[in-house]
Every structure is written in structure tokens, then in C-alpha cells.
Design an enzyme around this catalytic site. Sequence first.
Site, PDB file in Angstrom:
ATOM      1  N   LYS A  80       0.859  -1.179   0.000  1.00 25.66           N
ATOM      2  CA  LYS A  80       0.000   0.000   0.000  1.00 25.66           C
ATOM      3  C   LYS A  80       0.898   1.232   0.000  1.00 25.66           C
ATOM      4  O   LYS A  80       2.054   1.158   0.411  1.00 25.66           O
ATOM      5  CB  LYS A  80      -0.869  -0.005   1.264  1.00 25.66           C
ATOM      6  CG  LYS A  80      -2.073   0.880   1.174  1.00 25.66           C
ATOM      7  CD  LYS A  80      -3.291   0.136   0.667  1.00 25.66           C
ATOM      8  CE  LYS A  80      -4.502   1.050   0.604  1.00 25.66           C
ATOM      9  NZ  LYS A  80      -5.700   0.356   0.171  1.00 25.66           N
ATOM     10  N   GLY A 180     -24.318   3.597   4.293  1.00 30.18           N
ATOM     11  CA  GLY A 180     -23.423   4.215   3.312  1.00 30.18           C
ATOM     12  C   GLY A 180     -23.799   3.818   1.903  1.00 30.18           C
ATOM     13  O   GLY A 180     -23.674   2.654   1.506  1.00 30.18           O
ATOM     14  N   GLY A 182     -22.489   4.921  -1.083  1.00 32.62           N
ATOM     15  CA  GLY A 182     -21.485   5.487  -1.981  1.00 32.62           C
ATOM     16  C   GLY A 182     -21.320   4.595  -3.202  1.00 32.62           C
ATOM     17  O   GLY A 182     -22.250   3.912  -3.641  1.00 32.62           O
ATOM     18  N   VAL A 184     -19.908   1.740  -3.677  1.00 35.86           N
ATOM     19  CA  VAL A 184     -20.224   0.320  -3.496  1.00 35.86           C
ATOM     20  C   VAL A 184     -21.636   0.146  -2.949  1.00 35.86           C
ATOM     21  O   VAL A 184     -22.425  -0.650  -3.464  1.00 35.86           O
ATOM     22  CB  VAL A 184     -19.214  -0.376  -2.546  1.00 35.86           C
ATOM     23  CG1 VAL A 184     -19.523  -1.861  -2.462  1.00 35.86           C
ATOM     24  CG2 VAL A 184     -17.790  -0.166  -3.011  1.00 35.86           C
ATOM     25  N   TYR A 186     -24.356   1.881  -2.958  1.00 37.06           N
ATOM     26  CA  TYR A 186     -25.516   2.130  -3.831  1.00 37.06           C
ATOM     27  C   TYR A 186     -25.701   0.975  -4.823  1.00 37.06           C
ATOM     28  O   TYR A 186     -26.817   0.518  -5.064  1.00 37.06           O
ATOM     29  CB  TYR A 186     -25.372   3.465  -4.573  1.00 37.06           C
ATOM     30  CG  TYR A 186     -26.714   3.943  -5.083  1.00 37.06           C
ATOM     31  CD1 TYR A 186     -27.550   4.702  -4.268  1.00 37.06           C
ATOM     32  CD2 TYR A 186     -27.176   3.582  -6.351  1.00 37.06           C
ATOM     33  CE1 TYR A 186     -28.805   5.106  -4.706  1.00 37.06           C
ATOM     34  CE2 TYR A 186     -28.424   3.975  -6.792  1.00 37.06           C
ATOM     35  CZ  TYR A 186     -29.233   4.740  -5.970  1.00 37.06           C
ATOM     36  OH  TYR A 186     -30.482   5.127  -6.400  1.00 37.06           O
TER      37      TYR A 186
HETATM   38  P1  NAD Z   1     -17.614   6.099  -1.012  1.00 31.59           P
HETATM   39  O1  NAD Z   1     -16.815   7.209  -0.409  1.00 31.59           O
HETATM   40  O2  NAD Z   1     -18.052   6.192  -2.423  1.00 31.59           O
HETATM   41  O3  NAD Z   1     -18.937   5.852  -0.125  1.00 31.59           O
HETATM   42  C1  NAD Z   1     -18.998   5.977   1.250  1.00 31.59           C
HETATM   43  C2  NAD Z   1     -20.417   6.484   1.561  1.00 31.59           C
HETATM   44  O4  NAD Z   1     -20.575   6.472   2.979  1.00 31.59           O
HETATM   45  C3  NAD Z   1     -20.654   7.917   1.092  1.00 31.59           C
HETATM   46  O5  NAD Z   1     -21.878   7.995   0.384  1.00 31.59           O
HETATM   47  C4  NAD Z   1     -20.711   8.712   2.407  1.00 31.59           C
HETATM   48  O6  NAD Z   1     -21.572   9.841   2.338  1.00 31.59           O
HETATM   49  C5  NAD Z   1     -21.254   7.657   3.353  1.00 31.59           C
HETATM   50  N1  NAD Z   1     -21.022   7.921   4.767  1.00 31.59           N
HETATM   51  C6  NAD Z   1     -19.962   8.529   5.367  1.00 31.59           C
HETATM   52  N2  NAD Z   1     -20.133   8.572   6.697  1.00 31.59           N
HETATM   53  C7  NAD Z   1     -21.303   7.937   6.951  1.00 31.59           C
HETATM   54  C8  NAD Z   1     -22.004   7.637   8.143  1.00 31.59           C
HETATM   55  N3  NAD Z   1     -21.567   7.981   9.347  1.00 31.59           N
HETATM   56  N4  NAD Z   1     -23.172   6.959   8.042  1.00 31.59           N
HETATM   57  C9  NAD Z   1     -23.673   6.583   6.831  1.00 31.59           C
HETATM   58  N5  NAD Z   1     -23.038   6.862   5.666  1.00 31.59           N
HETATM   59  C10 NAD Z   1     -21.873   7.526   5.736  1.00 31.59           C
HETATM   60  O7  NAD Z   1     -16.756   4.785  -0.748  1.00 31.59           O
HETATM   61  P2  NAD Z   1     -16.912   3.376  -1.468  1.00 31.59           P
HETATM   62  O8  NAD Z   1     -15.924   3.289  -2.557  1.00 31.59           O
HETATM   63  O9  NAD Z   1     -18.349   3.085  -1.715  1.00 31.59           O
HETATM   64  O10 NAD Z   1     -16.376   2.418  -0.307  1.00 31.59           O
HETATM   65  C11 NAD Z   1     -17.160   2.136   0.833  1.00 31.59           C
HETATM   66  C12 NAD Z   1     -16.365   1.297   1.809  1.00 31.59           C
HETATM   67  O11 NAD Z   1     -15.973   0.077   1.192  1.00 31.59           O
HETATM   68  C13 NAD Z   1     -15.060   1.937   2.297  1.00 31.59           C
HETATM   69  O12 NAD Z   1     -14.823   1.537   3.628  1.00 31.59           O
HETATM   70  C14 NAD Z   1     -14.019   1.346   1.383  1.00 31.59           C
HETATM   71  O13 NAD Z   1     -12.732   1.357   1.988  1.00 31.59           O
HETATM   72  C15 NAD Z   1     -14.549  -0.054   1.212  1.00 31.59           C
HETATM   73  N6  NAD Z   1     -14.116  -0.721  -0.005  1.00 31.59           N
HETATM   74  C16 NAD Z   1     -14.375  -0.171  -1.210  1.00 31.59           C
HETATM   75  C17 NAD Z   1     -13.995  -0.829  -2.369  1.00 31.59           C
HETATM   76  C18 NAD Z   1     -14.287  -0.255  -3.731  1.00 31.59           C
HETATM   77  O14 NAD Z   1     -14.189  -0.991  -4.726  1.00 31.59           O
HETATM   78  N7  NAD Z   1     -14.692   0.997  -3.834  1.00 31.59           N
HETATM   79  C19 NAD Z   1     -13.337  -2.071  -2.291  1.00 31.59           C
HETATM   80  C20 NAD Z   1     -13.096  -2.629  -1.033  1.00 31.59           C
HETATM   81  C21 NAD Z   1     -13.495  -1.939   0.103  1.00 31.59           C
END
Ligand code: NAD
Length: 353
Positions: A80, A180, A182, A184, A186
Site C-alpha cells: 500500500k 453508506g 457510496g 459500493v 448504492y
Molecule cells: P464512497 O466514499 O463512495 O462511499 C462511502 C459512503 O458512505 C458515502 O456515500 C458517504 O456519504 C457515506 N457515509 C460517510 N459517513 C457515513 C455515516 N456515518 N453513516 C452513513 N453513511 C456515511 O466509498 P466506497 O468506494 O463506496 O467504499 C465504501 C467502503 O468500502 C469503504 O470503507 C471502502 O474502503 C470499502 N471498499 C471499497 C472498495 C471499492 O471498490 N470501492 C473495495 C473494497 C473496500
Amino acid sequence: MSVFESSNFANHESVHFFNDPASGLRSVIAVHSTRRGPAAGGTRLWQYVSDEAALLDVLNLSRAMSYKNAMADIPFGGGKAVILRPSGDFDREKLFTAYGKAVDSLGGKYCTAEDVGVGPDDMKAVRAQTRFVAGLTDGEAASGDPSPVTADGVFRGLHVAAEHALQTQSLKGLRVAVQGLGHVGYHLCYLLHKAGAKLWVADINQTVIDKAKDQFGAIAVSTDDIHSQDVDIFAPCALGGAINSDTIDEIKTKIVGGAANNQLATSELGSALKERGILYCPDYVINGGGIINVAAELSGSYDPKWVDGKLDGLKVTLAEIFNRAKQEHRPTNEIADEMAEDRIFGHHYSRAS
Ligand code: NAD
């Protein structure tokens, strides 16, 4: 801090510091393990309170990538990188150009992609300097945003969990609380809705909540209450630490499984979930879809069939974890750690050490 004695340093092969005053680049690349292949993991751009905080973060994240990549059964080790966000205005392209040179100087020992604070445009600047990068939006093997694939992996994993904890092979009619919405979260809602599940959702962003209400008939709840809904599955898809000393007693679901990294604020909470009869899907196993997608891109020719097979592999791995946890009366996160260590080192470390 003492580095070599720190528990966070444990088993790291190497840690590399980069400094380029012309661009403002200050970066640390941690290579936890190359035993299974080149170390793969994203780059985080973040304003850290101290250099020590940045180092601790990269060491923790890098080790976690080894475990995640091993459990996803991809030919990569774990690594990382963090870039300490320059204060004030800075030239992003210049910063990521310098960073690309840093990645290239490691000669392929470390392969990068996006993480928090970093987007496809940044990776484009990195790609101009090195081929050891994925998460690109153009080019022959470009795979773009891995989030929908992560959501797909979580969706498949929840089927396995439902079979083990609820004795059903279908998610139809099951009630799921998604924290959440976001990239993933959604998409996971979309898949769950399509499968006939009922959704309870929370996010700090009202726009996505309104969209989920319209598109999926989801029920909006406050961010303080999403974990305590009286439903079948709690899916943390926001930040880490959703399971903590404040929330643990309020979780009423039979299953916890979502995309967020580091869902357990402490590993002991895995035992607490087990004692409450809650099946926990270890986060770095069920959310491995994104890195599988990145691995497909790094191979040089993106093959959707290979990705699909690896996503199904996550199901097999989860089933093995659940079965062993049941037979041995132990928490699933402990079993997952042991399996990952076996895959990386050929043996696992005693929990007592
Ligand atoms: P993202 O930033 O697109 O989405 C996160 C969402 O959480 C946002 O909509 C944000 O407004 C919301 N949020 C923040 N604080 C909150 C709270 N207190 N209560 C409710 N909602 C809240 O991130 P992402 O890419 O969707 O990733 C989500 C999680 O999954 C992260 O922890 C990330 O590390 C993990 N992850 C993501 C991926 C990937 O492919 N994107 C892969 C593995 C792990």
C-alpha cells in the site's frame, strides 16, 4: 516510533520513503509481502496529523492487503502507499508524475491503483511514468471503477451467509440495512433490490437517500440508528469501525456483511458478535471483488470470465470460513486470519502472541 519492533511493522518486507521537493511529493510505499506475487494495493492521498500517523496507516493497510489478496486467491502479495497531502494549493499532475516515478523505481515489486483521495486522472499521470498501475479508464485492459465488482462480491457473499445463518438460498424478502450509499453501497442496494430484498438505508448525503427511496423503495433511517434496525442483515458500506463498543449491543441482525474495510473496531468484537449469534462475514474476504478487478487489469488483458470465477471463489472461501467457525466454535474473523496467514506464510501465528 520504533519501527522494527512495532506490531504494525510485523513481517513487512520493506518500506520505502520518497521525497521530491520540486513537486511536493512525500510518500511512503509499504511492501508487506511479495511471497504470492508483486505487492498490490492502492494509493491513499491524505492529510495526516504526523509522519508517524502516515507510517502507521500505510503499514496497517499494506498488511491487510496481503490478507485480502491471499483470500481472493489472486497472484499478488500485499502493499500500500500513502502520499502526504501537501498543504495549500499544489499541482496534482506534477505530484502524481513524481509519484509514478517513485512506483517505477521499485521495478514492479509494488503495483498501485486508486484509494481514498485518488482518482482515475491521477492514475493516468502515474501510468505515464510506470506500467505498474491499474484503475485506469482507458487503454487496452482498463477496468475503470472497481466498486460495482466489489458490490457484486458482497452480494454473492451475502447469499452464502444467508444460507448458513438463515437457511435460505435466496435473498428475496430478506430485510437489509445498508450503511453508506457510496460507490459500493448504492450498487449493492441495486443488486439487493433486484433480488427482491427490502432495504433500510442511511447516509450523510441526503441526495443518495432520496435516490434510493425513489429507485428501490428503500426506507430511510438516521445514520445513528442504521446498525440497530430489526432486520436480517446489516451491511456496513461506509467507513471503518461500524462494529464498536457503542454499537455491538444494539445490533439485532443475524448477519453482518458489507463492503467497508476494518468493520470491527477491535478484533475482539468478532467474538462478541459470535456470542450474540451473529454471523460476521470477514470484511477483507467479502469485499475482495475490487482487488480482483484490479488484478485482472494488471494481468494486461482484462478477462471478465476470470473475474467472475474469482468472485465465485470468494463464496467458496466464505463457506469454508463459516463451516470451520461452526465446527471449532470460534469467531469467523479469527478463522479468516488463520487461513490468510497459512496462504501467505505457510503457517499461522498464534493468537496469543
Ligand atoms: P464512497 O466514499 O463512495 O462511499 C462511502 C459512503 O458512505 C458515502 O456515500 C458517504 O456519504 C457515506 N457515509 C460517510 N459517513 C457515513 C455515516 N456515518 N453513516 C452513513 N453513511 C456515511 O466509498 P466506497 O468506494 O463506496 O467504499 C465504501 C467502503 O468500502 C469503504 O470503507 C471502502 O474502503 C470499502 N471498499 C471499497 C472498495 C471499492 O471498490 N470501492 C473495495 C473494497 C473496500
